[in-house]
Scaffold this active site. Structure first.
Site, PDB file in Angstrom:
ATOM      1  N   VAL A   1       7.340  -2.506   7.496  1.00 57.02           N
ATOM      2  CA  VAL A   1       7.382  -1.077   7.389  1.00 57.02           C
ATOM      3  C   VAL A   1       8.007  -0.618   6.035  1.00 57.02           C
ATOM      4  O   VAL A   1       9.188  -0.661   5.758  1.00 57.02           O
ATOM      5  CB  VAL A   1       8.056  -0.444   8.667  1.00 57.02           C
ATOM      6  CG1 VAL A   1       8.082   0.841   8.494  1.00 57.02           C
ATOM      7  CG2 VAL A   1       7.439  -1.250   9.815  1.00 57.02           C
ATOM      8  N   LYS A   2       7.091   0.313   5.339  1.00 58.13           N
ATOM      9  CA  LYS A   2       7.610   0.932   4.169  1.00 58.13           C
ATOM     10  C   LYS A   2       8.112   2.185   4.430  1.00 58.13           C
ATOM     11  O   LYS A   2       7.544   3.138   5.082  1.00 58.13           O
ATOM     12  CB  LYS A   2       6.307   0.976   3.265  1.00 58.13           C
ATOM     13  CG  LYS A   2       6.628   0.955   1.822  1.00 58.13           C
ATOM     14  CD  LYS A   2       5.208   0.833   0.916  1.00 58.13           C
ATOM     15  CE  LYS A   2       5.651   1.007  -0.474  1.00 58.13           C
ATOM     16  NZ  LYS A   2       4.510   1.196  -1.426  1.00 58.13           N
ATOM     17  N   VAL A   3       9.479   2.310   4.042  1.00 56.44           N
ATOM     18  CA  VAL A   3      10.126   3.699   4.320  1.00 56.44           C
ATOM     19  C   VAL A   3      10.810   4.287   3.065  1.00 56.44           C
ATOM     20  O   VAL A   3      11.157   3.577   2.360  1.00 56.44           O
ATOM     21  CB  VAL A   3      11.438   3.245   5.265  1.00 56.44           C
ATOM     22  CG1 VAL A   3      12.180   4.547   5.663  1.00 56.44           C
ATOM     23  CG2 VAL A   3      10.877   2.572   6.674  1.00 56.44           C
TER      24      VAL A   3
ATOM     25  N   THR B   1       0.961  -1.244   0.143  1.00 50.93           N
ATOM     26  CA  THR B   1      -0.064   0.084  -0.149  1.00 50.93           C
ATOM     27  C   THR B   1       0.869   1.198  -0.076  1.00 50.93           C
ATOM     28  O   THR B   1       1.960   1.088   0.188  1.00 50.93           O
ATOM     29  CB  THR B   1      -0.870   0.032   1.387  1.00 50.93           C
ATOM     30  OG1 THR B   1      -0.088   0.230   2.579  1.00 50.93           O
ATOM     31  CG2 THR B   1      -1.866  -1.278   1.574  1.00 50.93           C
TER      32      THR B   1
END
Ligand code: E4P
Length: 220
Positions: A86-88, A27
């Site tokens: 966790v998208k960083v 997402t």
């Protein structure tokens, strides 16, 4: 190659999951906004809902841009479910955050990657996934698939374990080319996954088989 779906739509995630070929979800804040998901509570609940549909990694993107904010947000997201990744974003603070998360055993997806140098940094920091955006590169007359190939070569040269997650996929040929050059994952819109099913000869062939069967039954 794993298939992830690139959406925050629960309906589309359920549809892709029902096909039996879905390995995860990505997402981003734009996709969440498109579904009308806003406010901390609603956002966190939405990620939990996605995790309850798919048994695979689910990328949830941080909104903070400073290191401390990313760390606090990432910890909160990771605590939601073991499948949360966790998208960083690919920034200096983002890479520092990835290094910290990696030391804590928190899975990460380094997003907004547009060059091999950025992918190298993400891998050195210990990212679980790196997301090169191939469609957005193609949009500016740069070969997105070539970048996937380049990253594959670099990671293989050094045995880097970061998975190449081809993102910003627009159509089925992107998926095929990603598989040819060895992407570990392709995150796709549902339309691109569904388009893989289609071939006119399959449709024509099936119609003919069934017509012949009906004729034989009638003659019986
Ligand atoms: C990656 O994970 C992003 O969500 C996504 O693939 C971006 O794609 P777009 O270029 O279609 O917005």
């Amino acid at each position: 190659m794993k298939f992830f779906i690139d959406t925050a739509s629960l309906t589309q995630i359920r549809e892709a999951h029902a096909l039996g070929v879905l390995d995860g979800v990505t997402t981003n804040p734009s996709l969440m906004a498109k579904e009308g998901i806003s406010g901390d509570e609603q956002v966190l609940k939405h990620y939990v809902d996605i995790c309850s549909i798919v048994d695979g990694d689910v990328s949830a993107e941080v909104i903070s841009t400073d290191l401390n904010g990313m760390l606090a947000e990432g910890e909160r997201l990771a605590a939601l479910h073991p499948n949360i990744t966790v998208k960083v974003p690919m920034t200096r603070d983002g890479v520092k955050a990835i290094k910290t998360f990696s030391g804590k055993g928190i899975k990460t997806n380094c997003t907004l990657v547009f060059s091999a140098g950025q992918a190298l940094l993400a891998a050195k920091a210990g990212a679980t996934y790196v997301s090169p955006f191939i469609g957005r590169l193609d949009d500016v007359s740069t070969d997105g698939i070539q970048l996937i190939e380049q990253i594959r070569t670099i990671y293989d040269n050094y045995g880097m374990t970061t998975q190449v997650l081809a993102a910003s996929i627009r159509h089925p040929m992107h998926i095929i080319h990603c598989a040819e050059v060895g992407a570990d994952v392709a995150t796709c819109p549902l339309s691109a996954i569904l388009a893989l099913f289609d071939h006119p000869l399959t449709t024509i062939g099936l119609e003919k088989f069934l017509a012949d069967h009906r004729k034989a039954q009638a003659a019986h």
